[in-house]
Design a protein around this motif. Sequence first.
Motif, PDB file in Angstrom:
ATOM      1  N   PRO A   1      13.139 -16.710  11.733  1.00 21.61           N
ATOM      2  CA  PRO A   1      11.805 -16.496  12.064  1.00 21.61           C
ATOM      3  C   PRO A   1      11.028 -15.983  10.781  1.00 21.61           C
ATOM      4  O   PRO A   1      11.668 -15.254   9.982  1.00 21.61           O
ATOM      5  N   ILE A   2       9.841 -16.330  10.550  1.00 24.49           N
ATOM      6  CA  ILE A   2       9.091 -15.671   9.541  1.00 24.49           C
ATOM      7  C   ILE A   2       8.533 -14.371   9.715  1.00 24.49           C
ATOM      8  O   ILE A   2       8.245 -13.948  11.161  1.00 24.49           O
ATOM      9  N   ALA A   3       8.393 -13.371   8.740  1.00 23.38           N
ATOM     10  CA  ALA A   3       7.849 -12.116   9.111  1.00 23.38           C
ATOM     11  C   ALA A   3       6.625 -12.070   8.296  1.00 23.38           C
ATOM     12  O   ALA A   3       6.635 -12.127   7.106  1.00 23.38           O
ATOM     13  N   ASN A   4       5.513 -11.603   9.098  1.00 21.78           N
ATOM     14  CA  ASN A   4       4.083 -11.470   8.384  1.00 21.78           C
ATOM     15  C   ASN A   4       3.907  -9.885   8.416  1.00 21.78           C
ATOM     16  O   ASN A   4       4.184  -9.139   9.292  1.00 21.78           O
ATOM     17  N   GLY A   5       3.122  -9.629   7.245  1.00 24.03           N
ATOM     18  CA  GLY A   5       2.825  -8.047   7.078  1.00 24.03           C
ATOM     19  C   GLY A   5       2.877  -7.715   5.717  1.00 24.03           C
ATOM     20  O   GLY A   5       3.190  -8.436   4.708  1.00 24.03           O
ATOM     21  N   ILE A   6       3.229  -6.434   5.456  1.00 26.84           N
ATOM     22  CA  ILE A   6       3.576  -5.857   4.306  1.00 26.84           C
ATOM     23  C   ILE A   6       4.736  -4.866   4.410  1.00 26.84           C
ATOM     24  O   ILE A   6       5.345  -4.750   5.552  1.00 26.84           O
ATOM     25  N   LYS A   7       5.405  -4.744   3.317  1.00 22.49           N
ATOM     26  CA  LYS A   7       6.724  -3.728   3.389  1.00 22.49           C
ATOM     27  C   LYS A   7       6.197  -2.361   3.961  1.00 22.49           C
ATOM     28  O   LYS A   7       5.073  -1.505   3.507  1.00 22.49           O
ATOM     29  N   LEU A   8       7.103  -1.676   4.746  1.00 24.47           N
ATOM     30  CA  LEU A   8       6.795  -0.463   5.175  1.00 24.47           C
ATOM     31  C   LEU A   8       6.558   0.634   4.105  1.00 24.47           C
ATOM     32  O   LEU A   8       6.228   1.712   4.155  1.00 24.47           O
ATOM     33  N   GLU A   9       7.344   0.223   2.961  1.00 27.74           N
ATOM     34  CA  GLU A   9       7.417   1.134   1.780  1.00 27.74           C
ATOM     35  C   GLU A   9       5.888   1.699   1.556  1.00 27.74           C
ATOM     36  O   GLU A   9       5.796   2.976   0.998  1.00 27.74           O
ATOM     37  N   LEU A  10       5.100   0.790   1.786  1.00 27.07           N
ATOM     38  CA  LEU A  10       3.425   1.014   1.290  1.00 27.07           C
ATOM     39  C   LEU A  10       2.996   2.292   2.112  1.00 27.07           C
ATOM     40  O   LEU A  10       2.032   2.726   1.673  1.00 27.07           O
ATOM     41  N   LEU A  11       3.557   2.482   3.100  1.00 27.98           N
ATOM     42  CA  LEU A  11       3.036   3.520   4.116  1.00 27.98           C
ATOM     43  C   LEU A  11       3.756   4.820   3.884  1.00 27.98           C
ATOM     44  O   LEU A  11       3.501   5.760   4.660  1.00 27.98           O
ATOM     45  N   CYS A  12       4.887   4.770   3.140  1.00 23.47           N
ATOM     46  CA  CYS A  12       5.881   5.940   2.963  1.00 23.47           C
ATOM     47  C   CYS A  12       5.419   7.009   1.810  1.00 23.47           C
ATOM     48  O   CYS A  12       6.366   7.597   1.423  1.00 23.47           O
ATOM     49  N   HIS A  13       4.257   7.008   1.378  1.00 24.20           N
ATOM     50  CA  HIS A  13       3.635   7.658   0.336  1.00 24.20           C
ATOM     51  C   HIS A  13       2.522   8.594   0.859  1.00 24.20           C
ATOM     52  O   HIS A  13       1.981   8.424   1.839  1.00 24.20           O
ATOM     53  N   PRO A  14       2.161   9.890   0.061  1.00 24.75           N
ATOM     54  CA  PRO A  14       1.261  10.527   0.458  1.00 24.75           C
ATOM     55  C   PRO A  14      -0.050  10.196   0.680  1.00 24.75           C
ATOM     56  O   PRO A  14      -0.973  10.512   1.334  1.00 24.75           O
ATOM     57  N   LYS A  15      -0.523   8.971   0.022  1.00 29.77           N
ATOM     58  CA  LYS A  15      -1.578   8.004   0.129  1.00 29.77           C
ATOM     59  C   LYS A  15      -1.336   6.542   0.325  1.00 29.77           C
ATOM     60  O   LYS A  15      -0.814   6.092  -0.237  1.00 29.77           O
ATOM     61  N   ILE A  16      -2.267   5.884   1.140  1.00 25.48           N
ATOM     62  CA  ILE A  16      -2.171   4.377   1.243  1.00 25.48           C
ATOM     63  C   ILE A  16      -2.593   3.761  -0.113  1.00 25.48           C
ATOM     64  O   ILE A  16      -3.685   4.450  -0.642  1.00 25.48           O
TER      65      ILE A  16
END
Length: 321
Positions: free
Chosen positions: A96-111
Amino acid sequence: MSKKVQLSNNVQIEINATPFASGGEGDLYHINSPTSFKGQVLKVYKQEKQTKQREDKLNFLVKNPPALKQTGEHNSVIWPTHIAYENRKFIGYTMPIANGIKLELLCHPKIPKGIGDDWMRFDFSTPGSHDLRKKICFNIAVAISQIHSFGNYVLVDLKPDNIIIQPNGRISIIDVDSTEVIQSNKLLFPAQVITPEYTPPEYYSTIKKLENSLIEETWDRFSLGIIFYRLLHGIHPFTGSLKSPFENITNIGEIIEKGFFPHGSNKSKFKVIPKPHEHFNKLEGSFKLLFLNAFEKGHFAPHIRPSADDWCRCLSPDPGI
């Protein structure tokens, strides 16, 4: 231009001649036909990775999927569906295809800037973002629990880069083809990839014999704790500057090996504890205990680390989950 590929279920699919994405192991292709494969993609491995062992492993994964709960068309775990062949030669698999962004982008002090306004509600400066991040943790815990409950799989390379998230908080675990496969408590297929920043301390004592050793599910528990800590704090749990005689230990892997967690009994060993770690003081006591069990008590006793189910019970108001 397009080309045709044969699948293990004797269905022939048609794909674009050029991939829409590429990675270290291979390329991803959209499937144009048949229409029954709408929402799926084909992963074609690089030629040197099109091995018999990989084909056998994927054959096991396809025939033995864990009991995964699906919400509409969303898949919380991107599991292989069919093995793919070209001129009768193994080349990869569909999924199946996965849509979205990598969670890594939310794992820092700022978006990070530029990823869109939809994501700003997860920024630490936005009221209510902490609760939203806890819901993400719950969604991840549920997916990992479903994989572990099958009893045959340890992800081993569990990290934010291998989790895709949508703005609504739904997640998808990807790259499961590198998973370790166990059968009758014996190693059937080893994991192909590890990431030191997410590996538990026992890795460093077994590094020379890891290739053919069975990795316990408690390995994933450690990785899961790191992911949740980064989501709720915006920083890796084993980050900070140490005092003498440990001032030369700056690599995260080395700090993990020593078990120097800034909120545990080794707190006094830190000269500088970065500000994002202060989020820990605002956590509920149950959360603090889970992190301490994951990183301090679980340092020498891996079975103490909280399981995905333990996190589910802590994160959900429904004790039956």
